[in-house]
Design a protein around this motif. Structure first.
Motif, PDB file in Angstrom:
ATOM      1  N   GLN A 123       0.827  -1.213   0.000  1.00  0.00           N
ATOM      2  CA  GLN A 123       0.000   0.000   0.000  1.00  0.00           C
ATOM      3  C   GLN A 123       0.865   1.268   0.000  1.00  0.00           C
ATOM      4  N   TYR A 124       2.159   1.145  -0.217  1.00  0.00           N
ATOM      5  CA  TYR A 124       3.083   2.289  -0.270  1.00  0.00           C
ATOM      6  C   TYR A 124       3.081   3.094   1.029  1.00  0.00           C
ATOM      7  N   GLY A 125       2.806   2.438   2.152  1.00  0.00           N
ATOM      8  CA  GLY A 125       2.784   3.126   3.434  1.00  0.00           C
ATOM      9  C   GLY A 125       1.500   3.856   3.730  1.00  0.00           C
ATOM     10  N   SER A 126       0.497   3.778   2.840  1.00  0.00           N
ATOM     11  CA  SER A 126      -0.793   4.442   3.048  1.00  0.00           C
ATOM     12  C   SER A 126      -1.724   3.475   3.764  1.00  0.00           C
ATOM     13  N   VAL A 127      -1.657   3.467   5.096  1.00  0.00           N
ATOM     14  CA  VAL A 127      -2.295   2.432   5.904  1.00  0.00           C
ATOM     15  C   VAL A 127      -3.176   3.085   6.969  1.00  0.00           C
ATOM     16  N   SER A 159      -3.397   9.755  16.106  1.00  0.00           N
ATOM     17  CA  SER A 159      -3.501  10.402  14.796  1.00  0.00           C
ATOM     18  C   SER A 159      -2.123  10.499  14.188  1.00  0.00           C
ATOM     19  N   ASN A 160      -2.078  10.575  12.870  1.00  0.00           N
ATOM     20  CA  ASN A 160      -0.806  10.801  12.190  1.00  0.00           C
ATOM     21  C   ASN A 160      -1.063  11.440  10.836  1.00  0.00           C
ATOM     22  N   LEU A 161      -0.018  12.008  10.304  1.00  0.00           N
ATOM     23  CA  LEU A 161      -0.055  12.650   8.997  1.00  0.00           C
ATOM     24  C   LEU A 161       1.181  12.191   8.245  1.00  0.00           C
ATOM     25  N   THR A 162       0.998  11.606   7.068  1.00  0.00           N
ATOM     26  CA  THR A 162       2.102  10.971   6.341  1.00  0.00           C
ATOM     27  C   THR A 162       2.176  11.479   4.915  1.00  0.00           C
ATOM     28  N   LEU A 163       3.388  11.793   4.485  1.00  0.00           N
ATOM     29  CA  LEU A 163       3.626  12.110   3.078  1.00  0.00           C
ATOM     30  C   LEU A 163       3.822  10.797   2.327  1.00  0.00           C
ATOM     31  N   LYS A 177       5.979   6.311  -5.332  1.00  0.00           N
ATOM     32  CA  LYS A 177       5.476   4.950  -5.192  1.00  0.00           C
ATOM     33  C   LYS A 177       6.264   4.071  -6.161  1.00  0.00           C
ATOM     34  N   LYS A 178       6.869   3.023  -5.643  1.00  0.00           N
ATOM     35  CA  LYS A 178       7.829   2.294  -6.473  1.00  0.00           C
ATOM     36  C   LYS A 178       7.708   0.796  -6.264  1.00  0.00           C
ATOM     37  N   ILE A 179       7.768   0.050  -7.366  1.00  0.00           N
ATOM     38  CA  ILE A 179       7.875  -1.406  -7.368  1.00  0.00           C
ATOM     39  C   ILE A 179       9.044  -1.763  -8.270  1.00  0.00           C
ATOM     40  N   GLY A 181       6.550  -2.097  -2.651  1.00  0.00           N
ATOM     41  CA  GLY A 181       5.599  -1.023  -2.443  1.00  0.00           C
ATOM     42  C   GLY A 181       4.859  -1.130  -1.124  1.00  0.00           C
ATOM     43  N   THR A 182       5.372  -1.937  -0.182  1.00  0.00           N
ATOM     44  CA  THR A 182       4.752  -2.027   1.136  1.00  0.00           C
ATOM     45  C   THR A 182       5.122  -0.833   2.010  1.00  0.00           C
ATOM     46  N   SER A 183       6.391  -0.459   2.008  1.00  0.00           N
ATOM     47  CA  SER A 183       6.850   0.657   2.835  1.00  0.00           C
ATOM     48  C   SER A 183       6.721   1.973   2.078  1.00  0.00           C
ATOM     49  N   LEU A 184       6.932   3.065   2.787  1.00  0.00           N
ATOM     50  CA  LEU A 184       7.037   4.360   2.134  1.00  0.00           C
ATOM     51  C   LEU A 184       8.211   4.360   1.164  1.00  0.00           C
ATOM     52  N   GLY A 185       8.122   5.155   0.111  1.00  0.00           N
ATOM     53  CA  GLY A 185       9.226   5.278  -0.816  1.00  0.00           C
ATOM     54  C   GLY A 185      10.403   5.998  -0.179  1.00  0.00           C
ATOM     55  N   ILE A 186      11.601   5.626  -0.581  1.00  0.00           N
ATOM     56  CA  ILE A 186      12.820   6.258  -0.082  1.00  0.00           C
ATOM     57  C   ILE A 186      13.109   7.490  -0.927  1.00  0.00           C
ATOM     58  N   PRO A 187      13.294   8.669  -0.322  1.00  0.00           N
ATOM     59  CA  PRO A 187      13.630   9.866  -1.112  1.00  0.00           C
ATOM     60  C   PRO A 187      14.883   9.624  -1.944  1.00  0.00           C
ATOM     61  N   GLU A 188      14.832   9.974  -3.231  1.00  0.00           N
ATOM     62  CA  GLU A 188      15.942   9.654  -4.113  1.00  0.00           C
ATOM     63  C   GLU A 188      15.963  10.591  -5.308  1.00  0.00           C
TER      64      GLU A 188
END
Length: 495
Positions: A51-55, A96-100, A120-122, A139-146
């Protein structure tokens, strides 16, 4: 941040939000609201995996997902174009949380694309929407900034009659401060700024008009950085020379540092075959895993991700329609540690774990690869683990299937997975050739069966408005039994 997430969640209640499309323009804005409940204090497997970290949060929760995107101009490709994307998620429930989730900019010049930010990356050859999870990056975790330079889509070579095509990428990412274990200094841990190197290359054989096409390629990932801070002595490489070792996987040897690969290397070698019949397309693929060199000796060739996807090309006015069917088989039990496995210089390959990186192949505590390899936080409490293991279940046999289609005007996505889980070689009592002094001394993991299912239903009410229902269910002895059900509504528009 809490106040902001509360406001966003209230907005989700007042305006079922979401995802739209209009025919004109390439600027898209949208909102999506979620409201629902998960049982047993647990978010089920398929609501948190791939879910790309959107949980959502566990228990009763509300969520609001907002996005803004500038796409490339559709239709005829321009020599130069640019795009950008932002997506954020606010959750409100027991906390609560807020996620990019996503935030990047990109430019395209001819066949090349330069992208910077979180995407979002696979990574790997597989079906990206129904897969159980690609080996390297699922694509389970958040994407790594790159920062990434890529040929994103297969580019057909104009010579040789368009017989060959290729695509690939080369990127540098920032993982932040990562805990590392100094195995040479009483296993002392230290937080060191860490980077991600990634590259891939994939080729396609077969003209665009051919019914048969063959695919092959590889991907290579390395977490690395500031080795001069990690090693307290005998390390004398410059940063540029260190990067050369990272790129090539060459072993470094100096003093007490004995034939060591710098960083945590892993990836897959992928093969695929696609055939277009009159009414269906069939794609067969295989991902073979490598970490410590076993694959070069075919010592772990038994392990891999195998899949077959069947796509429907028929236009039908029937009530029940199917678009795509997927069947996958994942096997990671061997790890070059069976008594008959060829020797290759190490005891075995403990997938995703690493002697130096405390949390192995993960980002912000979540595994980057297939979600079937589990951390201690993801499984039932009390299951045994070996010393210094972050992923405590990496010997897995799994069968997975997925379906996409429609019933009337309702689009559906279905997934179901069954797995047999054996822990790691540290928690097995089998006689094996890994060289471990006392396998099972930290407890016997045994065999744990697990079933997980997921469904997603969506219907467009009118242009821009979509309503839906999503749910998931877990039953077995590996994960906590749970279920979750969410109503969702969305609206978006294109400028």
């Amino acid at each position: 941040m809490k106040k902001l997430s509360h406001i966003l969640a209230i907005v989700a209640l007042c305006c079922f939000a979401g995802e739209v499309s209009a025919q004109q323009g390439n600027y898209v804005l949208g909102l999506e609201g979620w409201g629902g409940y998960t049982s047993n204090g647990t978010v089920p497997f398929w609501l948190r995996s791939n879910q790309y970290g959107s949980v959502p949060l566990d228990g009763a929760s509300l969520s609001l997902v907002g996005f803004a995107r500038k796409d490339y101009v559709p239709g005829k490709e321009k020599l130069f174009d640019w795009g950008a994307s932002f997506e954020g998620r606010a959750n409100l429930g027991q906390g609560s949380n807020l996620t990019l989730i996503e935030g990047y900019g990109k430019v395209r010049l001819g066949i090349f694309e330069l992208r910077a930010g979180r995407s979002k990356k696979i990574t790997g050859l597989c079906d990206t929407t129904l897969s159980s999870g690609s080996w390297s990056i699922s694509g389970t975790s958040l994407g790594i900034p790159e920062v990434e330079l890529s040929v994103r889509d297969f580019w057909t070579l104009p010579w040789l009659g368009e017989l060959f095509a290729f695509k690939g990428n080369f990127s540098h990412g920032w993982m932040g401060d990562v805990q590392m274990r100094r195995w040479f200094d009483d296993s002392d841990t230290v937080a060191i700024r860490t980077y991600l190197h990634q590259k891939s290359f994939y080729g396609r054989f077969g003209k665009p008009s051919w019914k048969l096409k063959m695919y092959g390629g590889f991907n290579h990932q390395v977490t690395w950085g500031n080795e001069d801070e990690f090693y307290t002595r005998d390390f004398d490489l410059s940063p540029l020379s260190t990067y050369g070792y990272v790129l090539t996987g060459k072993r470094y040897d100096n003093g007490f540092i004995d034939q060591t690969r710098l960083g945590n290397h892993m990836g897959s070698l992928d093969l695929g075959l696609e055939y277009r019949f009159k009414y269906i397309d069939v794609l067969i693929y295989r991902q073979s895993f490598y970490e410590g060199g076993a694959l070069s000796k075919l010592a772990n060739i038994q392990d891999g991700l195998n899949g077959i996807r069947i796509g429907n090309n028929m236009v039908s006015d029937k009530l029940l329609k199917w678009n795509k069917i997927l069947l996958e088989f994942l096997y990671t039990v061997n790890q070059a540690g069976e008594p008959w496995s060829p020797e290759y210089g190490s005891m075995y390959e403990g997938y995703y774990n690493h002697g130096e990186y405390v949390e192995g192949w993960s980002y912000r505590g979540k595994g980057l690869g297939t979600p079937f390899i589990s951390t201690m936080d993801e499984v039932r409490s009390g299951l045994p683990s070996g010393p210094d293991e972050y992923f405590i279940n990496n010997r897995v046999l799994a069968v997975h299937c997925g379906f996409e289609g429609a019933v009337g005007e309702v689009n559906y996505t279905l997934k179901a997975s069954w797995s047999e889980n054996y822990g790691t070689y540290w928690t097995t009592d089998e006689e094996q050739s890994t060289g471990l002094p006392n396998p099972g001394a930290y407890g016997i993991f045994g065999s744990h069966r697990q079933f997980s299912a997921y469904f997603d239903l969506e219907r467009s009410i009118k242009q821009g408005f979509t309503f839906g229902l999503a749910g998931a269910y877990d039953h077995g002895t590996l994960l906590n039994n749970s279920m979750g059900l969410f109503l969702k509504a969305s609206y978006s528009f294109r400028l």
